[in-house]
Write a protein that holds these residues in place. Structure first.
Motif, short mmCIF file in Angstrom:
data_model
loop_
_atom_site.label_atom_id
_atom_site.label_comp_id
_atom_site.label_asym_id
_atom_site.label_seq_id
_atom_site.Cartn_x
_atom_site.Cartn_y
_atom_site.Cartn_z
N TRP A 122 -2.42 -0.39 -4.57
CA TRP A 122 -3.26 0.01 -3.45
C TRP A 122 -2.79 1.39 -2.99
O TRP A 122 -1.67 1.53 -2.50
N ASP A 141 -10.37 7.66 15.07
CA ASP A 141 -11.33 8.12 14.07
C ASP A 141 -12.73 7.62 14.41
O ASP A 141 -12.97 7.04 15.47
N ILE A 156 0.84 5.19 0.84
CA ILE A 156 0.10 6.25 1.51
C ILE A 156 0.68 7.57 1.00
O ILE A 156 1.87 7.83 1.14
N ARG A 187 -3.92 10.38 1.87
CA ARG A 187 -3.83 10.91 3.23
C ARG A 187 -3.41 12.37 3.15
O ARG A 187 -2.26 12.68 2.86
N GLN A 238 -3.63 4.90 -0.75
CA GLN A 238 -4.42 5.57 0.28
C GLN A 238 -4.10 7.07 0.21
O GLN A 238 -2.94 7.47 0.34
N HIS A 288 -9.88 4.22 5.28
CA HIS A 288 -9.06 3.76 6.40
C HIS A 288 -9.47 4.54 7.63
O HIS A 288 -9.55 5.77 7.60
N ILE A 299 -8.22 4.10 -1.58
CA ILE A 299 -8.76 4.26 -0.24
C ILE A 299 -8.53 5.70 0.23
O ILE A 299 -7.47 6.28 -0.01
N GLY A 308 -8.46 5.06 11.64
CA GLY A 308 -7.51 4.82 12.72
C GLY A 308 -8.23 4.71 14.04
O GLY A 308 -9.44 4.93 14.15
N GLN A 333 0.85 -1.19 0.00
CA GLN A 333 0.00 0.00 0.00
C GLN A 333 0.89 1.24 0.00
O GLN A 333 1.86 1.32 0.75
N ASP A 390 -8.19 8.27 3.52
CA ASP A 390 -7.85 8.26 4.94
C ASP A 390 -8.88 9.12 5.68
O ASP A 390 -9.04 10.30 5.37
N ASP A 391 -9.60 8.51 6.59
CA ASP A 391 -10.52 9.18 7.52
C ASP A 391 -11.87 9.61 6.96
O ASP A 391 -12.86 9.52 7.66
#
Length: 93
Positions: free
Chosen positions: A28, A82, A5, A32, A30, A77, A60, A79, A3, A62-63
């Motif tokens: 993949w 979150d 990020i 962020r 993410q 995603h 994906i 955390g 992945q 983030d948050d």
């Protein structure tokens, strides 16, 4: 599966970094962008979504559960600090 990020630095922004990761074989991504304004996040997300489609990669956020549908992301995603997963599932359907 590896992945990537996203992040930005003096050489690459989030979109350029994602593109380089995809070109290198990552499937993949993410997004962020913790402190970004909504418009900047959504703009980057839509560009990265198109790149992920081109490379057949998972995308994906983030948050930001509330922006999954708006951006076409495959998921989010969360955390430990979150939103609770059951609350996210209600939003996502």
């Amino acid at each position: 599966m590896i992945q990537f990020i996203t992040h930005s630095n003096e050489r690459y922004d989030h979109v350029e970094g994602a593109k380089l990761a995809l070109q290198g074989g990552c499937r993949w991504i993410q997004l962020r962008m913790k402190d970004a304004m909504e418009i900047d996040f959504l703009r980057a997300a839509k560009k990265i979504r198109r790149l992920c489609d081109e490379y057949h990669a998972t995308f994906i956020l983030d948050d930001h559960v509330e922006w999954v549908g708006l951006t076409g992301a495959d998921g989010v995603h969360l955390g430990k600090n979150d939103m609770p997963v059951d609350e996210a599932r209600k939003i996502l359907g």
